[in-house]
Design a protein around this motif. Structure first.
Motif, short mmCIF file in Angstrom:
data_model
loop_
_atom_site.label_atom_id
_atom_site.label_comp_id
_atom_site.label_asym_id
_atom_site.label_seq_id
_atom_site.Cartn_x
_atom_site.Cartn_y
_atom_site.Cartn_z
N ASN A 25 0.82 -1.21 0.00
CA ASN A 25 0.00 0.00 0.00
C ASN A 25 0.85 1.26 0.00
O ASN A 25 1.77 1.41 0.81
CB ASN A 25 -0.92 -0.01 1.23
CG ASN A 25 -2.05 0.99 1.11
OD1 ASN A 25 -1.83 2.17 0.87
ND2 ASN A 25 -3.28 0.50 1.28
N ARG A 26 0.55 2.18 -0.90
CA ARG A 26 1.33 3.42 -1.01
C ARG A 26 1.20 4.29 0.22
O ARG A 26 2.05 5.17 0.45
CB ARG A 26 0.91 4.20 -2.27
CG ARG A 26 -0.51 4.71 -2.26
CD ARG A 26 -0.91 5.21 -3.64
NE ARG A 26 -2.29 5.68 -3.66
CZ ARG A 26 -2.63 6.95 -3.83
NH1 ARG A 26 -1.70 7.87 -4.02
NH2 ARG A 26 -3.90 7.31 -3.84
N GLU A 47 9.76 2.61 -5.86
CA GLU A 47 10.04 2.07 -7.18
C GLU A 47 9.02 1.02 -7.59
O GLU A 47 8.28 0.49 -6.77
CB GLU A 47 11.44 1.44 -7.20
CG GLU A 47 12.55 2.39 -6.83
CD GLU A 47 13.89 1.68 -6.70
OE1 GLU A 47 14.76 1.93 -7.55
OE2 GLU A 47 14.03 0.87 -5.78
N GLY A 48 9.01 0.74 -8.86
CA GLY A 48 8.17 -0.29 -9.44
C GLY A 48 8.43 -0.31 -10.93
O GLY A 48 9.29 0.43 -11.43
N GLN A 81 0.85 7.71 -7.48
CA GLN A 81 -0.57 7.42 -7.68
C GLN A 81 -0.89 5.94 -7.63
O GLN A 81 -2.05 5.56 -7.71
CB GLN A 81 -1.02 8.00 -9.03
CG GLN A 81 -1.02 9.52 -9.08
CD GLN A 81 -2.06 10.13 -8.17
OE1 GLN A 81 -3.22 9.69 -8.15
NE2 GLN A 81 -1.67 11.13 -7.40
N ARG A 82 0.13 5.10 -7.51
CA ARG A 82 -0.11 3.66 -7.42
C ARG A 82 0.79 3.05 -6.36
O ARG A 82 1.75 3.68 -5.92
CB ARG A 82 0.11 2.98 -8.77
CG ARG A 82 1.52 3.05 -9.33
CD ARG A 82 1.56 2.44 -10.72
NE ARG A 82 2.86 2.44 -11.34
CZ ARG A 82 3.76 1.47 -11.23
NH1 ARG A 82 3.49 0.41 -10.46
NH2 ARG A 82 4.91 1.52 -11.87
N ASP A 83 0.47 1.84 -5.97
CA ASP A 83 1.23 1.17 -4.92
C ASP A 83 2.63 0.80 -5.43
O ASP A 83 2.77 0.29 -6.55
CB ASP A 83 0.51 -0.09 -4.46
CG ASP A 83 -0.80 0.21 -3.75
OD1 ASP A 83 -0.96 1.36 -3.27
OD2 ASP A 83 -1.66 -0.69 -3.67
N PRO A 84 3.67 1.03 -4.63
CA PRO A 84 5.02 0.69 -5.06
C PRO A 84 5.32 -0.80 -4.91
O PRO A 84 4.69 -1.50 -4.12
CB PRO A 84 5.90 1.51 -4.10
CG PRO A 84 5.08 1.62 -2.86
CD PRO A 84 3.64 1.70 -3.32
N PRO A 127 7.13 -6.28 -0.43
CA PRO A 127 5.88 -6.86 0.08
C PRO A 127 6.19 -7.98 1.07
O PRO A 127 7.17 -8.72 0.90
CB PRO A 127 5.18 -7.38 -1.18
CG PRO A 127 5.73 -6.54 -2.29
CD PRO A 127 7.15 -6.27 -1.91
N ARG A 128 5.37 -8.12 2.07
CA ARG A 128 5.60 -9.08 3.14
C ARG A 128 5.83 -10.50 2.62
O ARG A 128 5.07 -11.02 1.80
CB ARG A 128 4.40 -9.10 4.10
CG ARG A 128 4.54 -10.08 5.27
CD ARG A 128 5.63 -9.66 6.19
NE ARG A 128 5.89 -10.64 7.24
CZ ARG A 128 6.96 -10.61 8.03
NH1 ARG A 128 7.85 -9.65 7.92
NH2 ARG A 128 7.13 -11.54 8.95
N GLY A 129 6.95 -11.11 3.05
CA GLY A 129 7.22 -12.49 2.71
C GLY A 129 7.80 -12.73 1.34
O GLY A 129 8.04 -13.89 0.96
#
Length: 207
Positions: A25-26, A47-48, A81-84, A127-129
């Motif tokens: 979540n951003r 980043e993404g 504007q979007r989740d990284p 992200p987790r894991g």
């Protein structure tokens, strides 16, 4: 190509119907931005795929963060504007352990905090894991390659899970002590002297 510690799998500049991108979540980025000075963080980057933002230009450490930013490249609520897929934090080395503790306490159910080894006080958020094993396993399954036939090379903390997953895990000569202890073998040459290429030539009888 697998990027961001396993969070992005794609073929650059081409369409691939098996492409994936995992994010978090951003709002986490905005929360960290808000607490930046209190925590002791110097630079924050998000980043993404087709995403690269930083909150300030880098005049501290060569090679890892942009030295100049256009207005559209500044990390803020308008531009993100979007989740990284990933975040990188350059931190005060004296506060690194406390920052890790604070981030894990606040966001540990949603992200994994990776600590770089070596001299650079950089943290990576994923992200987790998720780690590089996710990407290697994804490709192995896609190409129907048995785990025992996977060979992986690594030199830093974020390679640990991948080396232990692979049927044959190889540490680079310049790898950290932890990575070298986990590996099945160590390259005779380091990253700066084509260590992986020479190792593969010998291991696969290509020379």
């Amino acid at each position: 190509m697998i990027n961001f510690n396993g969070s992005l799998g794609h073929i650059p500049h081409h369409h691939w119907d098996k492409e994936y991108e995992l994010t978090f979540n951003r709002k986490i980025a905005f929360d960290i931005l808000h607490e930046k000075e209190n925590l002791g963080i110097k630079i924050i980057a998000a980043e993404g795929k087709d995403l690269a933002l930083a909150d300030v230009p880098n005049n501290v450490l060569d090679g890892y963060f942009p030295t100049a930013l256009k207005s559209t490249e500044v990390l803020n609520q308008m531009n993100l504007q979007r989740d990284p897929t990933s975040m990188m934090l350059l931190v005060d080395p004296d506060k690194k352990d406390n920052i890790v503790h604070q981030l894990e306490s606040s966001f540990g159910d949603r992200i994994t905090v990776g600590v770089w080894g070596g001299p650079n006080p950089i943290l990576e958020l994923s992200p987790r894991g998720i780690n590089k094993t996710y990407g290697v396993r994804y490709l192995a399954n896609y190409f129907n390659i048995d785990r025992q036939n996977v060979i992986a090379f690594g030199d830093e903390h974020n390679d640990a899970e991948m080396l232990t997953y692979a049927g044959w895990g190889v540490a680079m000569k310049n790898g950290t002590d932890k990575i070298r202890s986990l590996a099945n073998d160590v390259t005779p040459l380091d990253n700066a002297h084509d260590g992986m290429a020479y190792y593969l030539e010998d291991y696969l009888n290509l020379a």
